[in-house]
Design an enzyme around this catalytic site. Structure first.
Site, short mmCIF file in Angstrom:
data_model
loop_
_atom_site.label_atom_id
_atom_site.label_comp_id
_atom_site.label_asym_id
_atom_site.label_seq_id
_atom_site.Cartn_x
_atom_site.Cartn_y
_atom_site.Cartn_z
N ASP A 211 83.74 58.55 25.07
CA ASP A 211 84.67 57.54 25.56
C ASP A 211 83.93 56.22 25.75
OD1 ASP A 211 86.74 56.29 27.47
OD2 ASP A 211 87.59 58.29 27.17
N ASP A 220 82.11 60.10 43.91
CA ASP A 220 82.82 61.31 43.51
C ASP A 220 82.26 61.93 42.23
OD1 ASP A 220 84.68 62.41 45.21
OD2 ASP A 220 86.26 61.00 44.68
N HIS A 275 87.69 53.15 31.90
CA HIS A 275 88.43 54.19 31.18
C HIS A 275 87.68 55.52 31.19
CE1 HIS A 275 90.31 56.27 27.72
NE2 HIS A 275 91.40 55.58 28.04
N ASN A 288 84.11 66.83 47.86
CA ASN A 288 83.13 66.36 48.85
C ASN A 288 83.78 65.59 50.01
OD1 ASN A 288 83.94 64.09 47.50
ND2 ASN A 288 81.93 63.55 46.69
N VAL A 292 88.96 61.63 45.49
CA VAL A 292 89.77 62.56 44.73
C VAL A 292 88.97 63.82 44.40
CG1 VAL A 292 91.20 60.73 43.73
CG2 VAL A 292 89.12 61.46 42.54
N ALA A 375 93.76 63.46 16.81
CA ALA A 375 94.66 64.49 17.35
C ALA A 375 95.37 65.29 16.26
CB ALA A 375 95.69 63.84 18.27
N TYR A 377 94.35 66.04 13.14
CA TYR A 377 93.56 66.81 12.17
C TYR A 377 93.95 68.29 12.29
CZ TYR A 377 90.37 62.88 11.31
OH TYR A 377 89.82 61.68 10.95
N SER A 430 95.64 59.45 27.39
CA SER A 430 94.24 59.43 27.80
C SER A 430 94.06 60.10 29.15
CB SER A 430 93.74 57.98 27.91
OG SER A 430 93.38 57.47 26.67
#
Length: 729
Positions: A211, A220, A275, A288, A292, A375, A377, A430
């Site tokens: 990415d 996090d 991203h 933790n 999130v 995606a 293939y 994504s």
């Protein structure tokens, strides 16, 4: 001057046709400076109020306080709750103690573990599990006149996740809460908490995030960032000799350096790394009590950056995929797409030895008709992901396709990590893909020996079916973590697809007797299976036909190998018809690992016209002739007649009679057609009329068909075709 994040992510990011799988902009919240919101046309801006975000306490248990008496019984609820296997809690009656049990102490291996309450007479005892089960020991103790009650030492777990923003993560737990001003539908989530009862992932599972960069310092994420065990940080030496110097946490293939994340000194790149950071948080944000939690909060994240301010290139993607392969990564997240079909990218994904989770794309297209890559293939190790909203609807921006899109996942108002110790909502496939990557990581933690085929089949066969996804994605459902980690997908027909020529897994004659694999065979195709298993095991092989419904019956068995006291078995079968067959590797005795090697097609040798490996269509007649190979040949002179032969080798020859009654045959090898002239003025027996050498080792298909074509200058009726033998080397 700093470039604003909204301006940065609003541009088209194209290099060699590759773009991000989701384009979002982020606006800073006025109520909480470290919580940001991804805004776009679909929904208005919404903030997370700081005064409504509270850490939840850890409740050890909930429910009625009413005392229950279950003397000597283990209920289904007890089994699900869990208890320490060799410990019991006992309350003795007044003036009674362990010694009051007499000879039961020695027989049952009972001994004092600890005194919990001396005044009440409550103690924990240990017992010998080789002598008694929990059920038996409870029955004995509760029947004793010295005991008031005995019960298991139950295991309790926190009833709630303590992350302060968990309540906004509807994709993990949808209670019907409002997200972005829209009320959700209870239960439209990936069922994460059910999976977490069994596993929250493993530190031995590494996920490659291919990415933009990942903020490896985010609170996090920092503890879950992969560290290259073969590299010494900052010494300027390629310690593991893989061609990358100081690749401690991955590599930046965009700038070709070891900086997988740029801090605020290079703000332009730092913001663009939002991203990849968002994707990483959904997959593996650590549990933790901060921010999130990821779908698989114990996994390791490998940052492989190949997308920068101007997008990413095909060669960068290939380099990243190959890097992950070199490090043994079994699953990667790929929230990017665009461009045309690339054979190079296809080949590298195919050979990556991993499960390649891909965002389906955000154009609202049917990618069966208008392919979006990677995606679309057609590869067995790609899992393509569409996006749904919190009510279970396929989002209008999400690509779909009943063939090229496999599953769906939450992709609207997904809250996750972004740089600068911050959090933001994001929309797009994504954001959907990393939910699936997280689930795949949980499945691998529960089943570390799973192949890519087993992992994909598990993800697809354990989905929650939604009417909104019928005909839109191949599985027809939303990925379900709870079912995926606990389902015995390979234990019954149809099993999992058998891809490749080798399988390694484990069996247990008590708890996991069957591993079932589905195989597509053509008529006349030879199928050979060899099994080897761990010492002391007795594993067997059974092959079922297309009509079989279960492996718990002998109905439908067409071939088997079941030698006693060994796991060394071999099975050979020639398919009598086209169709899907089912291979069952069965544990008769013992537990341990096994390996299955398969070979498709006839192996080296000479195959006469009468061989069952030759599958004929049409009315071929057998002609006896001592000059022919094997004493006969087959002949036909009618439309739609043909023969198909599947073999495994590097050379093939077609041998037959040539004479003045024959025309031209259409010979096809692996889809390539050739015209073969069988005409001759005088008979020529056992003539080699077709030969191909240097074939790639593996499965090949040879077809011979009547064509109606004649030899140049011959009469129109001279169209017969004959076949004597086929030689494979």
């Amino acid at each position: 001057m700093k470039k604003s994040l909204s301006a940065l992510l609003g541009v088209s990011l194209l290099v060699s046709g590759l773009t991000l799988g989701a384009e979002s902009s982020y606006a800073e919240s006025s109520t909480n400076s470290n919580v940001k919101k991804a805004t776009q046309q679909l929904n208005p801006t919404i903030q997370i109020p700081a005064n409504k975000v509270k850490k939840k306490g850890k409740n050890l248990f909930s429910g009625s306080s009413k005392k229950e008496t279950r003397r000597g019984k283990i209920t289904e609820a007890d089994a699900k709750r869990g208890y320490i296997k060799d410990e019991i809690i006992v309350k003795f009656k007044t003036n009674k103690s362990l010694s009051s049990l007499g000879d039961k102490i020695k027989v049952k291996g009972l001994k004092l573990n600890k005194t919990l309450d001396k005044k009440l007479g409550i103690q924990t005892l240990k017992f010998d599990t080789n002598v008694s089960t929990m059920k038996e020991i409870l029955k004995v103790l509760n029947a004793s006149s010295a005991v008031e009650y005995a019960e298991p030492n139950y295991i309790y777990k926190p009833a709630a996740v303590s992350e302060p923003y968990y309540q906004y993560m509807w994709g993990l737990k949808n209670t019907g809460q409002y997200i972005d001003g829209v009320a959700g539908k209870k239960g439209i989530d990936i069922n994460a908490e059910s999976a977490w009862v069994k596993t929250k992932g493993s530190a031995s599972t590494t996920v490659a995030v291919i990415d933009t960069g990942v903020d490896i310092y985010h609170p996090d994420l920092k503890d879950n960032i992969w560290k290259n065990p073969g590299e010494i940080a900052g010494d300027g030496i390629d310690n593991d000799r893989n061609g990358y110097i100081d690749d401690v946490n991955g590599w930046d293939f965009y700038y070709d350096d070891d900086e997988v994340y740029y801090d605020e000194e290079v703000y332009y790149d730092e913001e663009y790394d939002a991203h990849g950071t968002h994707v990483a948080g959904t997959i593996g944000a650590k549990e933790n009590s901060t921010g999130v939690i990821g779908v698989a909060p114990n996994v390791k994240i490998m940052s492989l950056k190949f997308i920068g301010p101007d997008g990413g290139s095909t060669d960068g993607a290939i380099a990243a995929i190959n890097y992950a392969k070199s490090k043994g990564v079994k699953v990667s997240n790929n929230s990017w797409g665009g461009g045309e079909y690339s054979q190079a990218l296809y080949d590298v994904i195919k050979s990556s030895n991993s499960t390649f989770i891909a965002a389906a794309g955000n154009d609202g297209d049917n990618i069966d008709s208008y392919p979006a890559y990677p995606a679309a293939y057609d590869l067995p190790n790609i899992v393509s992901v569409a996006a749904i909203d919190n009510q279970g609807n396929l989002v209008d921006f999400s690509n779909y396709g009943s063939k090229n899109v496999d599953v769906a996942a939450p992709g609207v108002s997904v809250l996750s990590t972004i740089p600068e110790n911050s959090y933001a909502y994001g929309d797009g496939t994504s954001m959907a893909a990393p939910h699936v990557t997280g689930v795949a990581s949980l499945v691998l933690a529960a089943n570390p020996s799973f192949s890519s085929a087993q992992l994909k089949d598990t993800l697809m066969k354990s989905t929650t079916k939604l009417s909104s996804l019928t005909g839109k994605v191949a599985s027809g459902g939303l990925v379900n973590a709870g079912l995926a980690v606990s389902a015995d997908i390979d234990g019954e027909i149809p099993g999992v697809s058998l891809n490749g020529n080798s399988i390694s897994s484990t069996l247990n004659a008590s708890t996991d007797k069957d591993d079932v694999y589905s195989i597509k065979l053509t008529k006349g195709e030879k199928f050979t299976v060899s099994l080897s298993g761990a010492a002391g095991t007795d594993f067997d092989l059974y092959l079922y036909n297309q009509n079989a419904k279960t492996v718990n019956s002998s109905d439908g068995i067409v071939a088997y190998s079941e030698k006693l006291n060994t796991s060394s078995e071999t099975l050979t079968f020639v398919a009598s018809a086209d169709g899907t067959y089912y291979l069952d590797v069965y544990a008769y005795k013992g537990s341990g690992s096994y390996k299955v090697d398969v070979k498709y097609g006839a192996t080296a040798g000479v195959y006469e016209d009468t061989s069952t490996n030759l599958a004929y269509t049409g009315n071929w007649s057998k002609v006896s002739n001592s000059s022919s190979s094997g004493g006969s040949y087959k002949a036909v002179n009618e439309a739609n007649a043909g023969m198909q032969f599947v073999f495994n080798g590097t050379e093939v020859s077609l041998n037959t009679l040539k004479d003045n009654t024959q025309g031209q045959a259409k010979v096809t090898l692996d889809g390539t057609a050739y015209w073969v002239d069988l005409y001759a003025d005088k008979p020529q027996y056992k003539a080699t009329v077709f030969n191909k050498k240097g074939l790639k080792a593996g499965k090949h298909t040879l077809k011979v068909e009547w064509s109606g074509k004649v030899h140049p200058g011959a009469k129109k009726t001279v169209t017969k075709v004959t076949l004597d033998s086929i030689t494979v080397k």
